[in-house]
Motif scaffolding. Structure first.
Motif, short mmCIF file in Angstrom:
data_model
loop_
_atom_site.label_atom_id
_atom_site.label_comp_id
_atom_site.label_asym_id
_atom_site.label_seq_id
_atom_site.Cartn_x
_atom_site.Cartn_y
_atom_site.Cartn_z
N VAL A 1 0.58 -1.60 0.40
CA VAL A 1 -0.11 -0.02 0.04
C VAL A 1 0.65 0.85 0.64
O VAL A 1 0.19 2.28 0.22
N GLN A 2 1.72 1.51 -0.74
CA GLN A 2 3.35 2.30 -0.20
C GLN A 2 2.69 3.62 -1.04
O GLN A 2 3.16 4.82 -0.97
N LEU A 3 1.68 3.15 -2.31
CA LEU A 3 1.39 4.65 -3.38
C LEU A 3 0.66 5.08 -2.68
O LEU A 3 0.52 5.90 -2.65
N GLY A 4 -0.08 5.00 -1.91
CA GLY A 4 -0.92 5.66 -0.46
C GLY A 4 -0.24 6.30 0.49
O GLY A 4 -1.34 6.75 1.29
N CYS A 5 0.57 5.57 0.95
CA CYS A 5 1.16 5.53 1.54
C CYS A 5 1.30 6.90 2.88
O CYS A 5 2.50 7.79 1.51
N TYR A 6 1.13 8.30 2.94
CA TYR A 6 1.06 9.75 3.60
C TYR A 6 2.75 9.67 4.09
O TYR A 6 3.28 10.15 3.21
N ALA A 7 2.81 8.78 5.37
CA ALA A 7 3.65 9.08 5.98
C ALA A 7 5.18 8.72 5.40
O ALA A 7 6.40 9.21 5.22
N LEU A 8 4.96 7.60 4.15
CA LEU A 8 6.39 7.74 3.00
C LEU A 8 6.64 8.13 2.51
O LEU A 8 7.50 9.36 2.18
N LYS A 9 5.20 9.17 1.41
CA LYS A 9 5.34 9.94 0.82
C LYS A 9 5.95 11.57 1.02
O LYS A 9 6.62 12.03 0.38
N HIS A 10 5.83 12.13 2.57
CA HIS A 10 6.00 13.13 3.46
C HIS A 10 7.30 12.76 4.07
O HIS A 10 7.63 13.38 5.45
N SER A 11 8.30 11.47 4.14
CA SER A 11 8.85 11.28 5.08
C SER A 11 8.83 10.86 6.25
O SER A 11 9.45 11.80 7.23
N LYS A 12 7.46 11.10 6.87
CA LYS A 12 7.49 10.68 8.02
C LYS A 12 7.11 9.64 9.10
O LYS A 12 6.62 9.81 9.83
#
Length: 167
Positions: free
Chosen positions: A94-105
């Protein structure tokens, strides 16, 4: 079930969803972590507002699902994939929808309030009265009850013994 002694919200939700397939979302550390990271919830998980946000979010996600399967899956996902330390983000489904991964959080979510360490203090007060006057002093800035007036005191690290000569 929640009215039974020793049964809290987590246990009641787990039992009702696992045994009766009731749509009750289970919230444990793994679920908090998955939801916080995926949806970017920065409200502390152990705050009153945070608990409401996560409960509402988790409950909305379990609707129209198989509750037992969903709860077990999200808990297991948090334990094995979205781990607290070194999560497997590179192979996450589910990495494509992950907020934390997208925003380095990934390393900062979920947010948790630090518990305040309570320091026990023992104030041993003295009351001095002379010629109708009561002896008081003003408390120092930067301490408890700063700038307020109280009686003279001796602070001790432990509860005083009644036989202590300072009393």
């Amino acid at each position: 079930m929640i009215k039974l002694k020793g049964i809290g919200e987590y246990t009641a939700a787990a039992i009702s969803s696992f045994s009766n397939n009731e749509a009750k979302a289970v919230l444990d550390g793994n679920v908090f972590r998955v939801l916080a990271r995926y949806f970017g919830v920065e409200e502390p998980i152990n705050s009153t507002g945070g608990k409401k946000i996560f409960t509402t979010l988790a409950q909305s996600l379990i609707e129209n699902q198989q509750p037992s399967l969903y709860n077990q899956a999200i808990m297991e996902f948090g334990a094995l994939q979205c781990k607290p330390k070194s999560p497997a983000c590179q192979v996450c489904p589910v990495q494509l929808g992950c907020y934390a991964l997208k925003h380095s959080k990934v390393d900062v979510l979920p947010v948790k309030l630090k518990k305040v360490k309570v320091k026990e203090r023992w104030f041993n007060y003295f009351i001095g009265i002379k010629d109708g006057y009561i002896l008081t002093k003003q408390r120092n800035p930067g301490d408890i009850w700063q700038q307020l007036f109280d009686f003279p005191l001796i602070e001790t690290a432990e509860k005083p013994n009644a036989d202590d000569p300072i009393l």
